[in-house]
Design an enzyme around this catalytic site. Structure first.
Site, short mmCIF file in Angstrom:
data_model
loop_
_atom_site.label_atom_id
_atom_site.label_comp_id
_atom_site.label_asym_id
_atom_site.label_seq_id
_atom_site.Cartn_x
_atom_site.Cartn_y
_atom_site.Cartn_z
N GLN A 178 15.36 23.26 10.85
CA GLN A 178 15.13 22.22 11.85
C GLN A 178 13.83 21.45 11.58
OE1 GLN A 178 14.55 23.26 16.09
NE2 GLN A 178 16.55 22.31 16.41
N GLU A 208 -1.64 -9.96 2.74
CA GLU A 208 -1.00 -10.95 3.63
C GLU A 208 -1.35 -10.69 5.10
OE1 GLU A 208 2.65 -12.68 2.53
OE2 GLU A 208 2.47 -12.02 0.45
N GLY A 209 -2.61 -10.26 5.28
CA GLY A 209 -3.12 -9.96 6.61
C GLY A 209 -3.07 -8.46 6.86
N THR A 210 -4.24 -7.84 7.04
CA THR A 210 -4.29 -6.39 7.30
C THR A 210 -3.57 -6.08 8.62
OG1 THR A 210 -6.33 -6.65 8.55
CG2 THR A 210 -6.57 -6.19 6.19
N SER A 211 -3.34 -4.80 8.85
CA SER A 211 -2.70 -4.41 10.12
C SER A 211 -3.55 -4.85 11.30
CB SER A 211 -2.49 -2.89 10.15
OG SER A 211 -1.59 -2.54 9.12
N ILE A 230 -5.61 -12.09 -6.41
CA ILE A 230 -4.47 -13.01 -6.51
C ILE A 230 -3.28 -12.34 -7.21
CG2 ILE A 230 -3.70 -15.28 -7.31
CD1 ILE A 230 -5.93 -15.23 -5.05
N THR A 231 -2.21 -12.15 -6.45
CA THR A 231 -0.96 -11.60 -6.99
C THR A 231 -0.35 -12.62 -7.96
OG1 THR A 231 -0.59 -10.45 -4.92
CG2 THR A 231 1.32 -10.68 -6.37
N PHE A 253 -0.48 -17.73 -4.91
CA PHE A 253 -1.02 -18.30 -3.67
C PHE A 253 -2.46 -17.83 -3.55
CE2 PHE A 253 -1.73 -17.81 0.95
CZ PHE A 253 -1.32 -19.04 1.43
N ILE A 296 7.95 16.96 2.48
CA ILE A 296 9.25 17.61 2.30
C ILE A 296 9.39 18.15 0.87
CG2 ILE A 296 11.76 17.11 2.16
CD1 ILE A 296 11.27 15.18 4.60
#
Ligand code: CAA
Length: 381
Positions: A279, A363-366, A157-158, A123, A337
């Site tokens: 914890q 596919e659109g940044t945050s 392009i992926t 795409f 961790i």
């Protein structure tokens, strides 16, 4: 409201999980280093119906719903997010749009082999100067006899070097701004169409990403998807579903980080006991699991709305925004961790962080997801 998956959805999830563990996991680490494209894996996924999951069986697809797609994408991406994005692009960004907007000619010629996994799709919207600002298309197509001549460059392009069929968005009438943008299908091997070298990426390294160049590349008029001038709307509508796919990919990485952390915390000892008894570690695990469940709920809700054929623009943006943030946060906590072991290649968690980061970008940044959400909230749609 029903929180139970159907028998079919659970079976698909299990099938994807089994496949990921037996066929993808053994080579994931090696491919992350070599950047080798998983050709054989993608072929097998096609045979299992994972490359055209939501396409009708009439057009070679598996005829499944979007919930099943989210579950399968999560399982595949949990093991290898590179394979996840290859699957997501073919399913959400390529086959969905061709089935929804393609002519019967396009469906028979291009959709059927793509949905069966015999061919791979890409795409092509982004350009050197059109990333977030997607209407700023410089790629231009002019009418030439019975076809169109495309000139321009596409970026990031992926499936860029591996695809067979490319959906290419191009300006066809500059006067009309985004109403003068058209979507075309271009076949690999068309004269004037070349791909650049694979990008050397931080993460999702065995998926291939590259730029494409079009120089007087001629495509027939019947390769126009939907109709002339509808290309931008086509791309935006397609990306709404794409964002559910990337949210699912992010869920996979977030879950992988959590599960690796639980396993390690039960084995590693400090101060005379397993670190899972501290914890400080328990709080981290509790936060990771809670955030994962919240991201999953958002993603499944967007998928359910899509399956119900009601608007999912805002919900898919929320799902991608939050799931990608959780993927990065869970990967960072997994490294914390694991301590020093989390920072070296011998353990998987450093890859999770490298793979997670891209889900906040493509596919659109945050930031773009927040624009989409805010516009939707303010317009009341
Ligand atoms: N769904 C449906 N339609 C949408 C839409 C959405 N999410 N967002 C915008 N539109 C429509 C608008 O309704 C409008 O249509 P009409 O004129 O017919 O009413 C048209 O698009 C133009 O919208 P705007 O006036 O709002 O345009 P804008 O330029 O101000 O902003 C944007 C649009 C939301 C910022 C858009 O450019 C955008 O989403 N940018 C990000 C692009 C993106 O996601 N790129 C990812 C590249 S693909 C990729 O990463 C693939 C890969 O290989 C993994």
């Amino acid at each position: 409201m029903n929180f139970e998956f159907t028998e079919e959805q659970s079976m698909i999830q299990q099938m994807a999980k089994d496949f990921a563990e037996s066929e993808i996991a053994p080579t994931a680490v090696e491919r992350d280093q070599s950047c080798e494209f998983p050709t054989d894996i993608i072929k097998k996924m096609g045979e299992l119906g994972l490359m055209g999951m939501m396409v009708s069986p009439d057009y070679g697809g598996a005829g499944m719903d979007t919930i099943s797609y989210v579950l399968a994408m999560t399982e595949i991406s949990k093991v290898d997010a590179s394979v996840g994005v290859i699957m997501s692009v073919n399913n959400s960004l390529v086959t969905w749009g061709l089935e929804t907007y393609g002519s019967e000619f396009i469906k028979q010629k291009y959709l059927v082999p793509l949905a069966k996994g015999e061919k791979l799709g890409a795409f092509c919207l982004s350009e050197p100067e059109a990333g977030s600002d997607a209407t700023n298309q410089h790629t231009y197509a002019v009418k030439d006899g019975d076809g169109w001549l495309i000139n321009g460059i596409k970026n990031w392009i992926t499936n860029g070097t591996s695809a067979d069929y490319y959906i290419v968005i191009a300006q066809t009438d500059r006067e009309k701004a985004h109403k003068g943008i058209t979507a075309f299908i271009v076949e690999k091997g068309t004269p004037g169409f070349e791909h650049g070298k694979k990008e050397d990426k931080l993460g999702i390294r065995s998926s291939d990403t590259c730029s494409l160049t079009f120089t007087n590349c001629k495509v027939p008029s019947e390769n126009i998807i939907w109709e002339e001038g509808k290309g931008f709307n086509f791309a935006m509508n397609t990306l709404n579903g794409g964002r559910i796919g990337i949210a699912s990919q992010a869920l996979g990485v977030a879950l992988a980080s959590f599960e690796a952390s639980v396993k390690y915390a039960k084995q590693r000892k400090s101060f005379g006991t397993e670190i899972s008894n501290h914890q400080a570690i328990q709080f981290k695990l509790a936060d990771m699991a809670t955030k994962y469940e919240a991201a999953k709920a958002l993603t499944l809700r967007a998928a359910a709305l899509k399956d119900a054929h009601v608007s999912y623009v805002k919900e898919s943006a929320m799902a991608k925004l939050y799931a990608s943030k959780v993927a990065v946060e869970n990967a960072l906590e997994a490294i914390q961790i694991h301590g020093g072991y989390g920072y070296v290649r011998e353990y998987l968690v450093e890859r999770y962080l490298r793979d997670a980061k891209i889900t906040e970008i493509y596919e659109g940044t945050s930031e773009i997801q927040k624009v989409v959400i805010a516009r939707s909230l303010l317009s009341g749609k």
